[in-house]
Design an enzyme around this catalytic site. Structure first.
Site, PDB file in Angstrom:
ATOM      1  N   ASP A   1      -7.722  -3.030  -1.022  1.00 55.92           N
ATOM      2  CA  ASP A   1      -8.468  -2.248  -0.776  1.00 55.92           C
ATOM      3  C   ASP A   1      -9.934  -2.010  -1.153  1.00 55.92           C
ATOM      4  OD1 ASP A   1      -8.028  -0.876  -4.063  1.00 55.92           O
ATOM      5  OD2 ASP A   1     -10.500  -1.976  -4.160  1.00 55.92           O
TER       6      ASP A   1
ATOM      7  N   LYS B   1     -12.268   2.316  16.279  1.00 58.43           N
ATOM      8  CA  LYS B   1     -12.368   1.898  14.889  1.00 58.43           C
ATOM      9  C   LYS B   1     -11.277   0.488  14.705  1.00 58.43           C
ATOM     10  CE  LYS B   1     -11.645   3.691   9.854  1.00 58.43           C
ATOM     11  NZ  LYS B   1     -10.957   3.997   9.032  1.00 58.43           N
TER      12      LYS B   1
ATOM     13  N   THR C   1       0.618  -1.238   0.214  1.00 62.09           N
ATOM     14  CA  THR C   1      -0.023  -0.368  -0.165  1.00 62.09           C
ATOM     15  C   THR C   1       1.221   0.805  -0.058  1.00 62.09           C
ATOM     16  OG1 THR C   1      -1.915   1.155   1.060  1.00 62.09           O
ATOM     17  CG2 THR C   1       0.037  -0.215   2.805  1.00 62.09           C
TER      18      THR C   1
ATOM     19  N   HIS D   1      -2.208   5.799   6.344  1.00 63.75           N
ATOM     20  CA  HIS D   1      -2.655   5.518   7.343  1.00 63.75           C
ATOM     21  C   HIS D   1      -4.162   3.997   7.763  1.00 63.75           C
ATOM     22  CE1 HIS D   1      -4.457   9.856   7.592  1.00 63.75           C
ATOM     23  NE2 HIS D   1      -4.108  10.183   6.173  1.00 63.75           N
ATOM     24  N   LYS D   2      -3.585   3.165   6.222  1.00 62.11           N
ATOM     25  CA  LYS D   2      -4.002   1.737   6.556  1.00 62.11           C
ATOM     26  C   LYS D   2      -2.655   1.644   6.649  1.00 62.11           C
ATOM     27  CE  LYS D   2      -6.164   1.222   1.863  1.00 62.11           C
ATOM     28  NZ  LYS D   2      -5.905   0.841   0.701  1.00 62.11           N
TER      29      LYS D   2
HETATM   30  P1  ITT Z   1      -3.059   2.152  -1.672  1.00 64.13           P
HETATM   31  O1  ITT Z   1      -4.301   1.048  -3.332  1.00 64.13           O
HETATM   32  O2  ITT Z   1      -1.725   2.215  -1.771  1.00 64.13           O
HETATM   33  O3  ITT Z   1      -3.343   1.190  -0.614  1.00 64.13           O
HETATM   34  P2  ITT Z   1      -5.760   4.089  -1.623  1.00 64.13           P
HETATM   35  O4  ITT Z   1      -5.334   4.898  -0.276  1.00 64.13           O
HETATM   36  O5  ITT Z   1      -5.752   4.116  -2.808  1.00 64.13           O
HETATM   37  O6  ITT Z   1      -4.320   3.212  -1.044  1.00 64.13           O
HETATM   38  P3  ITT Z   1      -8.284   2.342  -1.949  1.00 64.13           P
HETATM   39  O7  ITT Z   1      -7.611   2.163  -3.114  1.00 64.13           O
HETATM   40  O8  ITT Z   1      -8.918   1.094  -1.158  1.00 64.13           O
HETATM   41  O9  ITT Z   1      -6.258   2.976  -1.078  1.00 64.13           O
HETATM   42  O10 ITT Z   1      -9.314   3.119  -0.941  1.00 64.13           O
HETATM   43  C1  ITT Z   1      -9.743   4.202  -1.936  1.00 64.13           C
HETATM   44  C2  ITT Z   1     -10.485   5.378  -0.950  1.00 64.13           C
HETATM   45  O11 ITT Z   1     -11.475   4.680   0.177  1.00 64.13           O
HETATM   46  C3  ITT Z   1      -9.496   5.559  -0.478  1.00 64.13           C
HETATM   47  O12 ITT Z   1      -8.634   6.740  -0.951  1.00 64.13           O
HETATM   48  C4  ITT Z   1     -10.169   6.446   0.976  1.00 64.13           C
HETATM   49  O13 ITT Z   1     -11.194   7.824  -0.117  1.00 64.13           O
HETATM   50  C5  ITT Z   1     -11.467   5.227   1.209  1.00 64.13           C
HETATM   51  N1  ITT Z   1     -11.226   4.515   2.413  1.00 64.13           N
HETATM   52  C6  ITT Z   1     -10.144   3.183   2.125  1.00 64.13           C
HETATM   53  N2  ITT Z   1     -10.045   2.927   3.877  1.00 64.13           N
HETATM   54  C7  ITT Z   1     -11.154   4.257   4.418  1.00 64.13           C
HETATM   55  C8  ITT Z   1     -11.321   3.748   5.863  1.00 64.13           C
HETATM   56  O14 ITT Z   1     -10.994   2.979   6.701  1.00 64.13           O
HETATM   57  N3  ITT Z   1     -12.159   4.648   6.000  1.00 64.13           N
HETATM   58  C9  ITT Z   1     -12.744   5.801   5.854  1.00 64.13           C
HETATM   59  N4  ITT Z   1     -12.176   5.952   4.503  1.00 64.13           N
HETATM   60  C10 ITT Z   1     -11.721   4.952   3.740  1.00 64.13           C
END
Ligand code: ITT
Length: 194
Positions: A69, A172, A8, A12-13
């Site tokens: 994801d 959370k 990733t 935050h993740k």
């Molecule tokens: P990576 O692909 O590098 O892991 P990303 O931010 O692009 O990071 P995603 O495509 O999985 O990750 O995330 C999609 C969006 O969903 C992310 O940009 C956030 O806006 C939202 N999101 C993901 N997890 C969340 C959470 O726990 N709480 C709130 N919003 C979240």
């Protein structure tokens, strides 16, 4: 302590997964394996994107790894933003842009039901496995709270009064979509004796 590469670019993740794992595994970030690439995410499904990210690292860096994801699925919007959650307000949009667009689209919707869905793809010794975590809740009318990230300020999980951004991060990280998926990943790792 065992190492786990997390495919990733989202800090935050990484923080959340570290807090969910409570020190039982050491998360290795992409920069630690020398990867600074913009990993493609071109699938039309959450599962597909999770697998695409994990495969990219496995194939280009020869590392077992997992990827997360996540999408926010809103019933009144027929499941949108879903797989497009990161770029809901357009390519390069910020968390804030996406929340503004969501609140605007939801302004006159009575049905506020929504869910976060996380799919983790794990590649271990060339085998590919998936783990899903889902939490149902509601989209509120105005943002509340300052912790978390993404859509957290406008999502209240069912059974709670606070948004994900208002509750202590430990809460959370106990109940979230990501926590549920990570727990399944850990069970699988333990089963495999890794
Ligand atoms: P990576 O692909 O590098 O892991 P990303 O931010 O692009 O990071 P995603 O495509 O999985 O990750 O995330 C999609 C969006 O969903 C992310 O940009 C956030 O806006 C939202 N999101 C993901 N997890 C969340 C959470 O726990 N709480 C709130 N919003 C979240």
């Amino acid at each position: 302590m065992k190492n786990l590469v997390f495919a990733t670019n989202n800090r935050h993740k990484i923080d959340e997964v570290n807090s969910i794992l409570t020190g039982s595994y050491r998360i290795i970030s992409l920069s630690e394996i020398g990867c600074f690439d913009d990993i493609p995410e071109t699938s039309e499904t959450i599962e597909g994107n999770a697998l695409q990210k994990a495969r990219y690292i496995f194939e280009n860096y020869q590392q077992d790894c997992f990827a997360d994801d996540t999408g926010l699925e809103v019933d009144a919007l027929q499941g949108r933003p879903g797989v497009y959650s990161a770029r809901y307000a357009g390519e390069g949009s910020s968390y804030d842009d996406n929340v503004v667009k969501l609140l605007e689209e939801m302004k006159s919707q009575a049905n506020r039901n929504a869910r976060f869905r996380t799919v983790i793809a794990w590649i271990s010794d060339g085998r590919e496995l998936f783990f899903e975590g889902v939490i149902d809740g509601a989209i509120i009318y105005e943002r509340r709270g300052a912790s978390g990230f993404g859509y957290d300020p406008v999502f209240v999980p069912n059974g709670y009064d606070q948004t994900f951004a208002e509750m202590p991060p430990q809460l959370k990280n106990k109940i979230s979509h990501r926590a549920l998926a990570v727990k399944k990943l850990v069970d699988a790792i333990l089963k495999k004796g890794k």
